[in-house]
Design a protein around this motif. Structure first.
Motif, PDB file in Angstrom:
ATOM      1  N   VAL A 136      37.751 -35.006 -68.064  1.00 16.42           N
ATOM      2  CA  VAL A 136      38.040 -34.950 -69.291  1.00 16.42           C
ATOM      3  C   VAL A 136      36.695 -34.519 -70.136  1.00 16.42           C
ATOM      4  O   VAL A 136      36.780 -33.473 -70.956  1.00 16.42           O
ATOM      5  CB  VAL A 136      38.066 -36.209 -69.979  1.00 16.42           C
ATOM      6  CG1 VAL A 136      38.091 -36.120 -71.600  1.00 16.42           C
ATOM      7  CG2 VAL A 136      39.566 -36.789 -69.505  1.00 16.42           C
ATOM      8  N   GLY A 137      35.600 -34.858 -69.229  1.00 17.90           N
ATOM      9  CA  GLY A 137      34.566 -34.457 -70.004  1.00 17.90           C
ATOM     10  C   GLY A 137      33.854 -32.625 -69.797  1.00 17.90           C
ATOM     11  O   GLY A 137      33.608 -31.872 -70.460  1.00 17.90           O
ATOM     12  N   TYR A 138      34.459 -32.497 -68.352  1.00 18.31           N
ATOM     13  CA  TYR A 138      34.572 -30.927 -68.151  1.00 18.31           C
ATOM     14  C   TYR A 138      35.529 -30.174 -68.989  1.00 18.31           C
ATOM     15  O   TYR A 138      35.174 -29.071 -69.422  1.00 18.31           O
ATOM     16  CB  TYR A 138      34.880 -30.853 -66.561  1.00 18.31           C
ATOM     17  CG  TYR A 138      34.109 -31.323 -65.841  1.00 18.31           C
ATOM     18  CD1 TYR A 138      32.809 -31.878 -65.548  1.00 18.31           C
ATOM     19  CD2 TYR A 138      34.983 -31.794 -64.501  1.00 18.31           C
ATOM     20  CE1 TYR A 138      32.060 -32.075 -64.793  1.00 18.31           C
ATOM     21  CE2 TYR A 138      34.020 -32.454 -63.400  1.00 18.31           C
ATOM     22  CZ  TYR A 138      32.604 -32.615 -63.550  1.00 18.31           C
ATOM     23  OH  TYR A 138      31.936 -33.164 -62.592  1.00 18.31           O
ATOM     24  N   PHE A 139      36.710 -30.745 -69.396  1.00 16.80           N
ATOM     25  CA  PHE A 139      37.548 -30.035 -70.380  1.00 16.80           C
ATOM     26  C   PHE A 139      36.960 -29.809 -71.615  1.00 16.80           C
ATOM     27  O   PHE A 139      36.987 -28.733 -72.155  1.00 16.80           O
ATOM     28  CB  PHE A 139      38.872 -31.264 -70.540  1.00 16.80           C
ATOM     29  CG  PHE A 139      39.759 -30.507 -71.275  1.00 16.80           C
ATOM     30  CD1 PHE A 139      41.195 -30.009 -70.667  1.00 16.80           C
ATOM     31  CD2 PHE A 139      39.708 -30.509 -72.547  1.00 16.80           C
ATOM     32  CE1 PHE A 139      42.247 -29.239 -71.451  1.00 16.80           C
ATOM     33  CE2 PHE A 139      40.626 -30.146 -73.500  1.00 16.80           C
ATOM     34  CZ  PHE A 139      41.735 -29.404 -72.795  1.00 16.80           C
ATOM     35  N   ILE A 140      36.251 -30.773 -72.199  1.00 16.40           N
ATOM     36  CA  ILE A 140      35.640 -30.652 -73.538  1.00 16.40           C
ATOM     37  C   ILE A 140      34.451 -29.550 -73.377  1.00 16.40           C
ATOM     38  O   ILE A 140      34.381 -28.550 -74.267  1.00 16.40           O
ATOM     39  CB  ILE A 140      34.954 -31.879 -74.137  1.00 16.40           C
ATOM     40  CG1 ILE A 140      36.099 -32.939 -74.433  1.00 16.40           C
ATOM     41  CG2 ILE A 140      34.004 -31.552 -75.302  1.00 16.40           C
ATOM     42  CD1 ILE A 140      35.461 -34.418 -74.425  1.00 16.40           C
ATOM     43  N   MET A 141      33.747 -29.639 -72.415  1.00 16.12           N
ATOM     44  CA  MET A 141      32.672 -28.411 -72.389  1.00 16.12           C
ATOM     45  C   MET A 141      33.119 -27.244 -71.922  1.00 16.12           C
ATOM     46  O   MET A 141      32.576 -26.096 -72.450  1.00 16.12           O
ATOM     47  CB  MET A 141      31.775 -28.937 -71.205  1.00 16.12           C
ATOM     48  CG  MET A 141      30.973 -30.308 -71.121  1.00 16.12           C
ATOM     49  SD  MET A 141      30.354 -30.464 -72.944  1.00 16.12           S
ATOM     50  CE  MET A 141      28.917 -29.397 -72.760  1.00 16.12           C
ATOM     51  N   ALA A 142      34.283 -26.952 -71.481  1.00 16.71           N
ATOM     52  CA  ALA A 142      35.122 -25.705 -70.934  1.00 16.71           C
ATOM     53  C   ALA A 142      35.346 -24.981 -72.187  1.00 16.71           C
ATOM     54  O   ALA A 142      35.423 -24.099 -72.502  1.00 16.71           O
ATOM     55  CB  ALA A 142      36.155 -25.877 -69.909  1.00 16.71           C
ATOM     56  N   ALA A 143      36.165 -26.115 -73.081  1.00 19.99           N
ATOM     57  CA  ALA A 143      36.771 -25.573 -74.293  1.00 19.99           C
ATOM     58  C   ALA A 143      35.592 -25.034 -75.457  1.00 19.99           C
ATOM     59  O   ALA A 143      35.509 -23.994 -75.846  1.00 19.99           O
ATOM     60  CB  ALA A 143      37.368 -26.676 -75.082  1.00 19.99           C
TER      61      ALA A 143
END
Ligand SMILES: Cc1cc2nc3c(=O)[nH]c(=O)nc-3n(C[C@H](O)[C@H](O)[C@H](O)COP(=O)(O)O)c2cc1C
Length: 203
Positions: A136-143
């Motif tokens: 989920v953290g990676y998702f936010i940073m990728a966005a």
């Protein structure tokens, strides 16, 4: 101002600002749509970041249609309903407790442990939860890296959401994330952050 006063491999202050220092949780967005290509790029980036035993248990359900969005908004907490109805794109981020079915792809060196995982749902769920939250953290940073702002929300009726969107798939929702492009009023004032002295120590 130099944000990180160390060797940064050529990354500029703007990059750190986009990902970390100036980035904010968004509570509303412009009407600019988020394309399927951009959504796919989020997953293509996040999937490369590490998870325990390469488990990759995160699953993403993109919510675009009016019908699906209305159904999702109904199970969101009161304060999260309107922004979920209005976001250009929303993602339901879930953990797959049956991640071990992909063990041959994820960890061929560990395939002999399939029986262990099959027989131990609690072990599977713990690994699924821990590693999905990392993702989920990676998702936010990728966005953020793709120029989007994210509005993550854990305020929803988890059982009701799973009943509507996941059936008996073994997936369970962890966080719902609104995505889009920010405008001036998208952000709330920054709350305090713990100092290095408070949150870290060196032994
Ligand atoms: C896992 C997670 C769950 C969150 N749940 C909610 C929520 O249900 N509703 C909400 O308005 N904000 C929610 N937030 C937003 C946080 O309050 C926000 O990210 C934090 O205060 C930092 O804000 P900033 O990025 O503007 O500094 C959530 C954030 C995360 C990462």
């Amino acid at each position: 101002m130099t944000i990180v006063d160390i060797e940064t491999q050529g990354l500029t202050d703007e990059v750190f600002a986009t990902l970390f220092t100036e980035a904010h949780t968004a509570h509303s967005f412009t009407e600019q749509p988020v394309s399927d290509e951009t959504a796919e790029a989020i997953y293509e980036l996040l999937k490369m970041a590490p998870t325990e035993m390469n488990t990759q248990p995160l699953r993403v359900t993109w919510v675009r249609s009016h019908e699906a969005r209305e159904s999702l908004a109904e199970v969101m907490n009161e304060g999260n309903k309107a922004k979920t109805l209005e976001a250009p794109l929303t993602a339901i981020l879930s953990m797959d407790t049956n991640w071990h079915h992909h063990l041959g792809t994820l960890a061929p060196w560990a395939e002999e442990r399939m029986g262990h995982f099959e027989e131990n749902p609690l072990v599977r769920e713990t690994m699924a939860r821990n590693n999905s939250f990392i993702q989920v953290g990676y998702f936010i940073m990728a966005a953020r890296a793709l120029g989007l702002s994210a509005g993550p929300m854990s305020g929803f009726n988890h059982e009701a959401l799973d009943a509507r969107f996941h059936g008996d798939s073994g997936q369970h929702a962890l966080v719902v994330v609104n995505l889009g492009y920010p405008h001036e009023g998208s952000f709330r004032p920054r709350s305090g952050r713990l100092s290095t002295e408070t949150a870290t120590r060196t032994l």
